[in-house]
Write an enzyme that holds these catalytic residues in place. Structure first.
Site, PDB file in Angstrom:
ATOM      1  N   SER A   1       0.822  -1.205   0.000  1.00 53.38           N
ATOM      2  CA  SER A   1       0.000   0.000   0.000  1.00 53.38           C
ATOM      3  C   SER A   1       0.859   1.260   0.000  1.00 53.38           C
ATOM      4  O   SER A   1       1.639   1.486  -0.917  1.00 53.38           O
ATOM      5  CB  SER A   1      -0.973  -0.054   1.176  1.00 53.38           C
ATOM      6  OG  SER A   1      -1.968   0.927   1.059  1.00 53.38           O
TER       7      SER A   1
ATOM      8  N   ASP B   1      -2.357   6.063  -4.134  1.00 50.79           N
ATOM      9  CA  ASP B   1      -1.193   5.379  -3.575  1.00 50.79           C
ATOM     10  C   ASP B   1      -0.829   4.207  -4.484  1.00 50.79           C
ATOM     11  O   ASP B   1      -1.485   3.977  -5.504  1.00 50.79           O
ATOM     12  CB  ASP B   1      -1.464   4.962  -2.123  1.00 50.79           C
ATOM     13  CG  ASP B   1      -2.559   3.924  -1.990  1.00 50.79           C
ATOM     14  OD1 ASP B   1      -3.376   3.790  -2.933  1.00 50.79           O
ATOM     15  OD2 ASP B   1      -2.625   3.249  -0.947  1.00 50.79           O
TER      16      ASP B   1
ATOM     17  N   ASP C   1      -1.273   1.023  -4.582  1.00 49.12           N
ATOM     18  CA  ASP C   1      -2.246  -0.021  -4.918  1.00 49.12           C
ATOM     19  C   ASP C   1      -3.632   0.547  -5.192  1.00 49.12           C
ATOM     20  O   ASP C   1      -4.597  -0.197  -5.357  1.00 49.12           O
ATOM     21  CB  ASP C   1      -2.301  -1.099  -3.839  1.00 49.12           C
ATOM     22  CG  ASP C   1      -2.850  -0.601  -2.510  1.00 49.12           C
ATOM     23  OD1 ASP C   1      -2.616   0.588  -2.176  1.00 49.12           O
ATOM     24  OD2 ASP C   1      -3.509  -1.372  -1.795  1.00 49.12           O
TER      25      ASP C   1
ATOM     26  N   ASP D   1      -6.021   2.187  -3.576  1.00 50.94           N
ATOM     27  CA  ASP D   1      -7.211   2.130  -2.722  1.00 50.94           C
ATOM     28  C   ASP D   1      -7.388   3.420  -1.929  1.00 50.94           C
ATOM     29  O   ASP D   1      -8.428   3.636  -1.316  1.00 50.94           O
ATOM     30  CB  ASP D   1      -7.198   0.906  -1.800  1.00 50.94           C
ATOM     31  CG  ASP D   1      -6.034   0.890  -0.821  1.00 50.94           C
ATOM     32  OD1 ASP D   1      -5.137   1.756  -0.917  1.00 50.94           O
ATOM     33  OD2 ASP D   1      -6.011  -0.004   0.052  1.00 50.94           O
TER      34      ASP D   1
END
Length: 457
Positions: A100, A244, A246, A248
């Site tokens: 993340s 970010d 990833d 999310d």
């Protein structure tokens, strides 16, 4: 070097000694334990653009094949894409290879159930128990699994966003938005251009090559985003968009180069959703009070949950929330799925701007204005976090204006401000978040608690 086992998965730095980092042997152990726990036949695997991603993927997929699983490898994919792919493939679970917002040297295994949602704390604890026991049973040669590649999930994810009833594609296209997006040299650079094309949005991508060489600290906080903020100040764009690694988490920058406010991503999207569908909302304890204010304005009820996506989604299901998420820019819209999804957030936010005919800066002024200070304290091996939390509770036990909540660390609510101290699920740090009507007030109450920690270290 670090290895963290928490409600957010198995997360660690790459390289180093076994048991202390996310290294090949530990990746095999935790993947095997997860596969043992799931006890099914098919698992989806997706990864972000991190340098270590191919190495971790090969080990994860090989281990799952050794356990007899059919592995659906969807390649470079966002966290929400992988979550949705579990449902679309009717899989028994999923593993997302991403750390993340953590820096380049980190990676992680985020573990999903058959609904494409994160494991509960109890299920995660069972996976860890199985891992520590190391009593593993691999498949015989005639029952080994196989890897199937599916490169269609990104497009299916985009189509699912376009199909949401509150994503007003016609209004977005008519508005002819021009956006600038910073995709941090990860998977956002692959999927966001395709989303923008589908929405009829003109765009320019910063840091768009999916190399895993993050151009700056990947956490989408103002201090890390001077590049895109400078670009926005030059003019010519309606909105700046930051994700970010990833994808999310989601942050917006106004047309004048000022931050919309990471905390206000969820607030603005919730305001739009609630104006169409009345209902309740949920965010975590470290999120702005503005969501409560907006929810009550629309006649709904706001509820706070412990930090951690699974805690928020569990509470959302309990109270029947129509929208929820986390103040770090995480939007969870059950109409799509129970997971933070920047693509859904972008679709809903652009719909709101288009329908209201507003600039981003004008929309921001319609919401209650709180200031939140986000501080952190690095932990040492000697830090006794439990003792610190007890000390903080004792400090405010006799204050008639203070309400103490200890379901996740310690949060102290005052009439005009709050402060929340808790151990991070994703880094070896203590987070100290505080909110007030001015940044000076927020920072002061946060620094007061930080001093308590420093005095006890």
């Amino acid at each position: 070097m670090t290895l963290i086992k928490s409600i957010s998965g198995i997360r660690g730095t790459i390289g180093g000694h076994t048991g202390d980092t996310l290294n090949p042997l530990d990746i095999v152990k935790f993947t095997t334990a997860y596969a043992t726990f799931i006890g099914g036949k098919r698992i989806v695997v997706g990864r972000d653009g991190r340098i270590s991603g191919p190495m971790v993927r090969d080990i994860v997929c090989g281990t799952l094949v050794g356990m007899g699983y059919e592995v659906i490898d969807i390649g470079l994919a966002t966290t929400p894409t992988t979550e949705l792919a579990v449902r679309w493939h009717k899989a028994d679970g999923g593993i997302i290879i991403t750390a993340s917002h953590n820096p380049t040297q980190w990676n992680a295994l985020k573990l999903l159930n058959n609904e494409g949602e994160f494991l509960t704390a109890a299920d995660g604890a069972e996976v860890l128990r199985i891992a520590e026991a190391e009593d593993f049973n691999y498949a015989p040669v005639e029952k080994l699994g196989r890897v199937i590649t599916d490169n269609t999930m990104n497009q299916q994810h985009i189509q699912s966003v376009l199909d949401l009833k509150l994503v007003d594609v016609a209004a977005i296209k008519q508005r002819k938005f021009r956006v600038c997006a910073d995709t941090i040299n990860s998977v956002g650079g692959i999927i966001l251009p395709e989303l923008f094309k589908a929405l009829g949005v003109e765009f320019e991508i910063l840091n768009g090559e999916c190399t895993g060489q993050f151009a700056h600290n990947p956490e989408p906080l103002e201090k890390n985003l001077q590049g895109i903020m400078d670009k926005m100040r030059q003019g010519g764009f309606d909105l700046g968009i930051v994700v970010d690694p990833d994808v999310d988490r989601l942050a917006f920058i106004c047309e004048d180069g000022k931050m919309f406010g990471e905390e206000y991503t969820l607030v603005s999207v919730a305001d739009y959703v609630l104006s169409h569908d009345k209902g309740n909302t949920v965010s975590n304890l470290s999120s702005t009070r503005a969501l409560r204010d907006v929810t009550e304005k629309h006649g709904g009820k706001y509820t706070a949950a412990a930090v951690g996506e699974v805690n928020v989604t569990t509470k959302m299901k309990e109270v029947g929330a129509v929208i929820g998420g986390e103040g770090n820019g995480g939007v969870i819209y059950p109409e799509s799925h129970y997971g933070r999804d920047a693509l859904v957030g972008i679709g809903l936010f652009l719909s709101s701007l288009a329908q209201k005919g507003m600039k981003a800066s004008e929309l921001r002024k319609t919401f209650p204005d709180y200031q939140i200070a986000k501080n952190r304290i690095d932990l040492t091996p000697e830090t006794d976090v439990d003792a610190i939390l007890v000390k903080v509770k004792e400090m405010f036990a006799g204050d008639p204006e203070a309400t103490v909540n200890d379901i996740d660390g310690v949060k102290i609510d005052f009439p005009t401000m709050w402060v929340h101290l808790r151990k991070s699920n994703t880094e070896p740090i203590i987070r100290v978040y505080s909110e007030a009507q001015t940044m000076e007030e927020a920072d002061a109450i946060g620094k007061k608690l930080m001093q308590v920690v420093y005095d006890m270290q």
